[in-house]
Design a protein around this motif. Structure first.
Motif, PDB file in Angstrom:
ATOM      1  N   HIS A 455      32.942  43.806 -22.471  1.00  0.00           N
ATOM      2  CA  HIS A 455      32.287  42.535 -22.798  1.00  0.00           C
ATOM      3  C   HIS A 455      31.342  42.104 -21.682  1.00  0.00           C
ATOM      4  N   MET A 456      31.739  42.358 -20.450  1.00  0.00           N
ATOM      5  CA  MET A 456      30.858  42.018 -19.328  1.00  0.00           C
ATOM      6  C   MET A 456      29.566  42.816 -19.403  1.00  0.00           C
ATOM      7  N   LEU A 457      29.652  44.094 -19.726  1.00  0.00           N
ATOM      8  CA  LEU A 457      28.445  44.918 -19.842  1.00  0.00           C
ATOM      9  C   LEU A 457      27.556  44.414 -20.981  1.00  0.00           C
ATOM     10  N   THR A 458      28.167  44.043 -22.100  1.00  0.00           N
ATOM     11  CA  THR A 458      27.384  43.531 -23.227  1.00  0.00           C
ATOM     12  C   THR A 458      26.681  42.227 -22.846  1.00  0.00           C
ATOM     13  N   CYS A 459      27.383  41.369 -22.134  1.00  0.00           N
ATOM     14  CA  CYS A 459      26.768  40.107 -21.707  1.00  0.00           C
ATOM     15  C   CYS A 459      25.595  40.359 -20.754  1.00  0.00           C
ATOM     16  N   ILE A 460      25.731  41.364 -19.892  1.00  0.00           N
ATOM     17  CA  ILE A 460      24.645  41.678 -18.960  1.00  0.00           C
ATOM     18  C   ILE A 460      23.426  42.188 -19.711  1.00  0.00           C
ATOM     19  N   ILE A 461      23.630  43.110 -20.657  1.00  0.00           N
ATOM     20  CA  ILE A 461      22.477  43.643 -21.394  1.00  0.00           C
ATOM     21  C   ILE A 461      21.858  42.554 -22.269  1.00  0.00           C
ATOM     22  N   LEU A 462      22.685  41.673 -22.839  1.00  0.00           N
ATOM     23  CA  LEU A 462      22.146  40.563 -23.619  1.00  0.00           C
ATOM     24  C   LEU A 462      21.307  39.651 -22.736  1.00  0.00           C
ATOM     25  N   ASP A 477       3.678  39.916 -31.115  1.00  0.00           N
ATOM     26  CA  ASP A 477       4.252  39.636 -32.427  1.00  0.00           C
ATOM     27  C   ASP A 477       5.337  40.675 -32.738  1.00  0.00           C
ATOM     28  N   PHE A 478       6.571  40.244 -32.875  1.00  0.00           N
ATOM     29  CA  PHE A 478       7.691  41.146 -33.199  1.00  0.00           C
ATOM     30  C   PHE A 478       8.812  40.318 -33.805  1.00  0.00           C
ATOM     31  N   ASP A 479       9.708  40.994 -34.461  1.00  0.00           N
ATOM     32  CA  ASP A 479      10.804  40.299 -35.143  1.00  0.00           C
ATOM     33  C   ASP A 479      12.024  40.096 -34.243  1.00  0.00           C
ATOM     34  N   SER A 480      12.452  41.187 -33.598  1.00  0.00           N
ATOM     35  CA  SER A 480      13.721  41.065 -32.863  1.00  0.00           C
ATOM     36  C   SER A 480      13.963  42.290 -31.980  1.00  0.00           C
ATOM     37  N   ILE A 481      14.957  42.146 -31.122  1.00  0.00           N
ATOM     38  CA  ILE A 481      15.514  43.274 -30.372  1.00  0.00           C
ATOM     39  C   ILE A 481      17.029  43.241 -30.596  1.00  0.00           C
ATOM     40  N   SER A 482      17.575  44.361 -30.967  1.00  0.00           N
ATOM     41  CA  SER A 482      19.016  44.425 -31.254  1.00  0.00           C
ATOM     42  C   SER A 482      19.780  45.022 -30.081  1.00  0.00           C
ATOM     43  N   ILE A 483      21.036  44.609 -29.939  1.00  0.00           N
ATOM     44  CA  ILE A 483      21.930  45.206 -28.940  1.00  0.00           C
ATOM     45  C   ILE A 483      23.217  45.612 -29.650  1.00  0.00           C
ATOM     46  N   ASN A 484      23.907  46.556 -29.083  1.00  0.00           N
ATOM     47  CA  ASN A 484      25.164  47.033 -29.663  1.00  0.00           C
ATOM     48  C   ASN A 484      26.322  46.144 -29.215  1.00  0.00           C
ATOM     49  N   CYS A 485      27.214  45.847 -30.153  1.00  0.00           N
ATOM     50  CA  CYS A 485      28.398  45.035 -29.867  1.00  0.00           C
ATOM     51  C   CYS A 485      29.636  45.899 -30.070  1.00  0.00           C
ATOM     52  N   SER A 486      30.441  46.015 -29.043  1.00  0.00           N
ATOM     53  CA  SER A 486      31.626  46.870 -29.101  1.00  0.00           C
ATOM     54  C   SER A 486      32.637  46.355 -30.116  1.00  0.00           C
ATOM     55  N   SER A 487      33.349  47.300 -30.717  1.00  0.00           N
ATOM     56  CA  SER A 487      34.379  46.928 -31.696  1.00  0.00           C
ATOM     57  C   SER A 487      35.453  46.041 -31.073  1.00  0.00           C
ATOM     58  N   GLU A 489      35.082  43.788 -28.877  1.00  0.00           N
ATOM     59  CA  GLU A 489      34.595  42.432 -28.642  1.00  0.00           C
ATOM     60  C   GLU A 489      34.702  41.559 -29.881  1.00  0.00           C
ATOM     61  N   LEU A 490      34.688  42.157 -31.062  1.00  0.00           N
ATOM     62  CA  LEU A 490      34.668  41.361 -32.290  1.00  0.00           C
ATOM     63  C   LEU A 490      35.937  40.547 -32.494  1.00  0.00           C
ATOM     64  N   SER A 491      37.013  40.889 -31.801  1.00  0.00           N
ATOM     65  CA  SER A 491      38.259  40.140 -31.938  1.00  0.00           C
ATOM     66  C   SER A 491      38.457  39.127 -30.811  1.00  0.00           C
ATOM     67  N   MET A 492      37.440  38.951 -29.966  1.00  0.00           N
ATOM     68  CA  MET A 492      37.537  38.016 -28.850  1.00  0.00           C
ATOM     69  C   MET A 492      37.220  36.594 -29.308  1.00  0.00           C
ATOM     70  N   GLU A 493      38.066  35.653 -28.909  1.00  0.00           N
ATOM     71  CA  GLU A 493      37.890  34.269 -29.332  1.00  0.00           C
ATOM     72  C   GLU A 493      36.636  33.635 -28.727  1.00  0.00           C
ATOM     73  N   ASN A 494      36.276  34.045 -27.514  1.00  0.00           N
ATOM     74  CA  ASN A 494      35.144  33.415 -26.831  1.00  0.00           C
ATOM     75  C   ASN A 494      33.833  34.156 -27.042  1.00  0.00           C
ATOM     76  N   ALA A 497      30.778  31.800 -28.049  1.00  0.00           N
ATOM     77  CA  ALA A 497      30.354  30.909 -26.963  1.00  0.00           C
ATOM     78  C   ALA A 497      29.623  31.666 -25.865  1.00  0.00           C
ATOM     79  N   ASP A 498      30.140  32.842 -25.512  1.00  0.00           N
ATOM     80  CA  ASP A 498      29.516  33.631 -24.444  1.00  0.00           C
ATOM     81  C   ASP A 498      28.103  34.052 -24.829  1.00  0.00           C
ATOM     82  N   PHE A 499      27.944  34.565 -26.044  1.00  0.00           N
ATOM     83  CA  PHE A 499      26.623  35.033 -26.476  1.00  0.00           C
ATOM     84  C   PHE A 499      25.622  33.881 -26.585  1.00  0.00           C
ATOM     85  N   LEU A 500      26.036  32.779 -27.190  1.00  0.00           N
ATOM     86  CA  LEU A 500      25.123  31.659 -27.385  1.00  0.00           C
ATOM     87  C   LEU A 500      24.742  30.996 -26.068  1.00  0.00           C
ATOM     88  N   GLU A 501      25.673  30.995 -25.123  1.00  0.00           N
ATOM     89  CA  GLU A 501      25.362  30.409 -23.812  1.00  0.00           C
ATOM     90  C   GLU A 501      24.242  31.184 -23.129  1.00  0.00           C
TER      91      GLU A 501
END
Length: 646
Positions: A455-462, A477-487, A489-494, A497-501
């Motif tokens: 999760h720390m690595l994902t937050c850094i790349i984000l 002009d572009f639509d988006s850039i995507s990042i990979n989210c580890s399986s 991480e999907l069960s983490m309660e926070n 909040a972490d991503f939106l912050e």
């Protein structure tokens, strides 16, 4: 010859101090409460009582004119003798119950001690009738008969305990046998000296014949080091041994992992498997005097051999394997094992590195439903060095929590839009800088997941992606850039909040960020993943289903999740080019997804035939080396269309 009475009882005071200190430690730490802990605990309680009584007896004996009262003094003597008999019982029981066989004969053992107690009581009666327990004199009280009587009982107990240990030698651990051989003779010598030197000017010091026994037992078997039945030490003792010796001696390790569906049979002290497990420990101990056993987990054992001759070490390890194979044949409870053997390499820099090496090598075998024996090779040490460097780097990144950590390198691969003929988005790809080299995600992501740092690595790349977007969103002009989210991480309660912050920190539109989630992640924890995805979708973040076709999810499950884009795995593309049936299946899936409003994306397009197939089958977006290779994210803007006026 006259007898001048004045006893020094400093030995009793020392014993009392030792027993009280031991009681304090027992109550205020968490000792290992094994089957025999009760004997040492209650034996120590009786020791405190006996020492207090003995001190009071000596004080009266030294000052009869002040404190002597006949009935009270006799009561003191009898009370001590009764308590002392209880102490002998707990010592005798403690030594005998070290044997797993004796535990099954507990009733017979109690009958035997009742007999000895009856003899003891009869002896007290005879002593009182013939000599009296003491002699009152003008200058004091003569305690020779009293002291010699209970010291004789102590000698009998020590001798019987030693004989019992001799008969139980095959059923007790080596360390228990060595302790008995060392301390029983010492106790006998002290008791004999107590009998001989209870004369003018000498001390009463019998407390030091039983108080240290309980202290020693606690320190050896209940504080940390040894398990009294298996003879194994724990993980802390293993670390201490390696810390002292790994750079001074040649040490070989046999790392054993038990695999059984019936764990209860091996931990239930009344089961045949448990008894056989003790026999296995005795057989392994018998292989070599240089062999040490450690229990580092419920089903993990480390056998350490200090041996200068490598051939002898390997022979000993082969014998351990033989013991395990014999157990598999003879034991009714089914089990398998993984045995990894190897030398503690001189290049290891810490005990932690040694432990991680054997866990690293064993990882590829533990899930196999069969027994495995493997002797490490030089390539294992090379592979581990890479693993260790990566895991050390990842731990350090997690420790510092630096969102701009330079060791996390972000690349991005442009994604081609078939409809517009331009690049409208990109996928952020993480690389890890370890020393002077870059490590790919397929190598370090599993390590990061295992160490809890993903999760720390994902937050850094984000964070780095958001920073880049904020720098060129105004001009391109572009639509988006995507990042990979580890399986995981999907069960983490926070997670939300972490991503939106991070996104809000750079004041960018959340729709510029998209998250790629693997199909396997959805299979592992569907409900939790779906809830997190819905929450982020409500904030404007779109989701890609990454690597579709490699996992286990049904189409129904996929369509019930808030995915916007289905990203087909390249293996489906490659198989469809050569297999008519696969081509039909792929065509059907594309049709179903597009009919239900999903965007389709194919990855791994590397040549013109793959590209033409992708276009002909209606994929909306194409990603692959044919169009663009991954580039540092700072340079990704050159693939996007520059806004007019800039």
């Amino acid at each position: 010859m006259g007898f001048f009475v004045e006893y020094n009882y400093i030995g009793e005071v020392a014993g009392l101090f030792m027993s009280v200190l031991l009681l304090f430690v027992m109550l205020y730490i968490k000792p290992k409460r094994t089957y025999i802990f009760k004997y040492i605990f209650y034996g120590n309680i009786l020791s405190i009582i006996a020492e207090c009584i003995q001190i009071s007896i000596v004080i009266v004996a030294n000052n009869p004119e002040k404190y002597y009262h006949r009935n009270l003094f006799i009561t003191q003597l009898l009370a001590f003798l009764i308590v002392y008999n209880g102490i002998l019982f707990f010592i005798f029981a403690y030594v005998n119950m070290m044997s797993i066989v004796r535990r099954s004969q507990k009733k017979e053992f109690m009958y035997m001690y009742v007999f000895f107690s009856a003899v003891y009581v009869f002896g007290i009666i005879v002593e009182i009738a013939s000599y009296g327990l003491y002699t009152l004199m003008i200058d004091g009280i003569d305690l020779r008969h009293f002291t010699r009587f209970y010291a004789s009982a102590g000698i009998v107990c020590a001798v019987v305990s030693f004989i019992a240990s001799v008969f139980n030698r095959r059923d007790i651990s080596r360390v228990t046998w060595h302790a008995v051989c060392l301390f029983v003779p010492i106790e006998l010598i002290i008791l004999i000296l107590q009998m001989i030197y209870v004369v003018r000017g000498f001390s009463i010091f019998s407390a030091i014949t039983y108080a240290p026994i309980f202290m020693l037992g606690f320190l050896m078997f209940h504080n940390v080091p040894f398990d009294e039945i298996s003879g194994s030490q724990n993980a802390y003792a293993l670390e201490a041994y390696l810390e002292r010796n790994m750079w001074k001696k040649k040490i070989y390790i046999a790392y054993v992992i038990l695999k059984t569906p019936d764990v209860e049979s091996f931990v239930n002290a009344d089961s045949d498997a448990y008894y056989y497990g003790i026999k296995v420990c005795r057989d392994i101990e018998a292989i070599s005097r240089k062999l040490r056993m450690y229990m580092v987990g419920d089903s993990k054992f480390v056998n350490v051999i200090q041996e200068d001759d490598e051939k002898k070490a390997i022979i000993a390890i082969q014998k351990i394997r033989g013991v395990m194979d014999k157990a598999r044949v003879e034991l009714d409870v089914p089990f398998n094992y993984t045995l990894i053997a190897g030398k503690v390499n001189d290049e290891f820099e810490s005990v932690l590195e040694v432990r991680q090496f054997f866990e690293f090598v064993s990882r590829k075998y533990v899930n196999q439903n069969s027994s495995q024996f493997y002797i490490t090779k030089s390539v294992d040490y090379d592979n581990f060095n890479q693993f260790y460097d990566i895991s050390t780097t990842i731990r350090d990144i997690r420790l510092h929590e630096d969102m701009d950590d330079e060791r996390v390198i972000v690349y991005a691969q442009p994604i081609y839009s078939v409809e517009t003929g331009t690049f409208r988005s990109a996928e952020a790809l993480m690389r890890l800088k370890v020393g002077d080299r870059l490590v790919s995600p397929d190598v370090f992501i599993p390590i990061a997941e295992m160490s809890g740092a993903i999760h720390m690595l994902t937050c850094i790349i984000l964070n780095k992606v958001c920073k880049s977007i904020s720098q060129f969103v105004e001009y391109y002009d572009f639509d988006s850039i995507s990042i990979n989210c580890s399986s995981k991480e999907l069960s983490m309660e926070n997670l939300n909040a972490d991503f939106l912050e991070i996104i809000n920190r750079y004041d960018i539109d959340p729709t510029k960020i998209r998250l790629e989630v693997t199909e396997t992640a959805m299979f592992d924890d569907y409900e939790t993943a779906k809830k997190n995805m819905e929450n982020l979708t409500n904030e404007g973040i779109q989701f890609y289903l990454d690597d579709f076709g490699t996992g286990y999810s049904s189409l129904e499950r996929v369509m019930n999740c808030p995915f916007k884009t289905i990203k087909f795995d390249k293996t489906l593309l490659y198989k469809s080019l050569d297999d008519t049936r696969m081509n039909d299946i792929l065509s059907y899936m594309i049709e179903v997804f597009k009919k239900n409003g999903f965007i389709t994306l194919i990855e791994g397009v590397e040549d013109e035939s793959q590209n033409q197939y992708s276009v002909d089958h209606g994929f909306d977006f194409i990603q692959g080396y044919l169009y663009a290779k991954p580039t540092p994210i700072e340079e990704i803007k050159k693939y996007f269309t520059r806004k007019s006026g800039f």
